[in-house]
Design an enzyme around this catalytic site. Structure first.
Site, PDB file in Angstrom:
ATOM      1  N   SER A 142      38.394  33.604  44.837  1.00 14.81           N
ATOM      2  CA  SER A 142      39.731  34.001  44.425  1.00 14.81           C
ATOM      3  C   SER A 142      40.740  32.901  44.794  1.00 14.81           C
ATOM      4  CB  SER A 142      40.084  35.349  45.069  1.00 14.81           C
ATOM      5  OG  SER A 142      41.263  35.878  44.540  1.00 14.81           O
ATOM      6  N   ASP A 183      34.980  41.303  36.332  1.00 12.03           N
ATOM      7  CA  ASP A 183      36.206  40.841  36.991  1.00 12.03           C
ATOM      8  C   ASP A 183      37.267  40.616  35.920  1.00 12.03           C
ATOM      9  OD1 ASP A 183      38.234  39.587  38.384  1.00 12.03           O
ATOM     10  OD2 ASP A 183      36.970  38.010  39.239  1.00 12.03           O
ATOM     11  N   HIS A 191      36.676  42.204  40.578  1.00 10.57           N
ATOM     12  CA  HIS A 191      37.033  40.989  41.316  1.00 10.57           C
ATOM     13  C   HIS A 191      36.454  40.998  42.727  1.00 10.57           C
ATOM     14  CE1 HIS A 191      39.210  37.379  42.230  1.00 10.57           C
ATOM     15  NE2 HIS A 191      39.931  37.955  43.178  1.00 10.57           N
TER      16      HIS A 191
END
EC number: 2.3.1.46
Length: 379
Positions: free
Chosen positions: A157, A323, A356
């Site tokens: 991320s 995601d 995610h």
């Protein structure tokens, strides 16, 4: 190591603090005269310092990535599934460094730290930071530890964005980049989610313009709402449906606006409550702005391939099918740019139902692909 810990754990770890008294110039035009970074290390640095791996954390992450601070800890560090003996980032091979970024709220200098110029917490006066600022500060930490080049810089991320920025800003200092569930810049939708979260905090009456510590209060409501919004984007529709569906807390509807009726409502409120008790509101604002501002190709007119033309690292890019915060298409943008720049890159798109958050969950294919790449790194 005590037998109370799993055999593949790094065991007890002790956070350390590095203080830097050389001013750090920031992208916003301001500078920090001095600052501290809290970090942990796992494994042993070899004689040539060629086996060091840097872990970069995501928005709400911190330095405690693996192991335990006490034998009574219920949970290990946030990426313990990936760091330790025999794990993808194998501490039998690698010396691993994980830090709390500048501006954080877990010991490194940030908005809740005392401003030496005033004797009060920085609060909203703490300078706005960028991913590039973090990388510059991380370079100094590496040098303090005797590391001139990282075998790999790894992150998921926002951590993946830092890993990518490392290879652009300091190409000679990184041999491998492992960029997971990330993007080359935020989409308009992602910026919008961050703005909603910020407004939840900024409009909380207890925020007091960022000086809430002086008032002895916390903008708990705003932080709670910000986390609830963010948490929805970290999960997939399928995983939420499977985990909660339309299940009720009790066997009937209450026909009001105040009761917590659905299980998913209860879960989100719990996540928000827990987060608001441990995270700093000003840090949350800083982290989301750093996300919004990340756009390393901007100086090249948006041409990411041109931006990557000078990099020397090898890359492993990973994404997850469900995601939707940073979709596989965003990872493929990085892959396509690297290929256009004729760089070495491998790409793994992993079928996972966890959205995610999948980069934090040790599913078999993810662990296998991650391990296979890390095991190829020569030290």
């Amino acid at each position: 190591m005590s037998t109370v810990f799993p055999v593949d754990s790094v065991g007890l770890v002790v956070p350390q603090t590095a203080r830097f008294d050389e001013p750090l110039a920031l992208a916003c035009g301001r500078s920090l005269a001095s600052y501290e970074l809290v970090y942990e290390t796992y494994g042993t640095l070899n004689a040539s310092a060629s086996n060091a791996v840097l872990i970069c954390h995501a928005l709400s992450g911190h330095h405690h990535a693996a192991g335990y601070h006490a034998a009574t800890d219920r949970k290990p560090g946030w990426w313990d599934s990936c760091i330790g003996p025999g794990k993808p980032i194998d501490t039998n091979r690698f010396f691993v460094v994980s830090l709390n970024n500048l501006g954080g709220c877990n010991g490194s200098t940030g908005p809740s730290s005392v401003n030496p110029a005033t004797g009060k917490p920085y609060g909203a006066d703490f300078p706005v930071l960028t991913v590039e600022d973090w990388v510059h500060s991380q370079v100094r930490l590496g040098e303090r530890l005797g590391i001139q080049q990282w075998a790999a810089v790894v992150g998921g991320s926002l951590g993946g964005m830092q890993a990518l920025q490392w290879t652009i800003s300091y190409p000679e200092r990184v041999r491998h980049c492992v960029d997971i569930a990330s993007a080359p810049k935020l989409s308009a939708q992602n910026i919008a989610f961050n703005e909603v979260a910020r407004q939840a905090i900024l409009t909380d009456p207890e925020f007091h313009g960022g000086s809430f510590q002086d008032q002895g209060v916390i903008p708990k409501r705003g932080l709670m709402l910000a986390r609830m919004v963010g948490h929805i984007t970290y999960l997939s529709d399928d995983s939420m449906g499977e985990k909660f569906g339309r299940e009720l807390k009790s066997d009937k509807l209450n026909y009001d606006f105040h009761s917590v009726e659905f299980q998913v409502e209860s879960y989100l409120r719990y996540q928000g409550e827990e987060f608001s008790g441990r995270f700093d509101a000003n840090t949350y604002l800083l982290m989301t702005k750093a996300l919004d501002y990340f756009d390393p190709a901007a100086a090249q007119g948006g041409d990411l391939a041109a931006t990557l033309a000078h990099v020397t690292a090898d890359y492993c890019i990973m994404s997850f099918t469900t995601d939707w915060r940073f979709s596989p298409a965003r990872s493929r943008e990085i892959v396509d740019a690297l290929m256009a720049a004729r760089k070495n890159v491998c790409y793994l798109e992993i079928d996972s139902p966890y959205g995610h958050d999948a980069f934090l969950i040790p599913t078999p294919r993810y662990m296998q692909g991650f391990s296979n790449y890390m095991n190829r790194i020569a030290i």
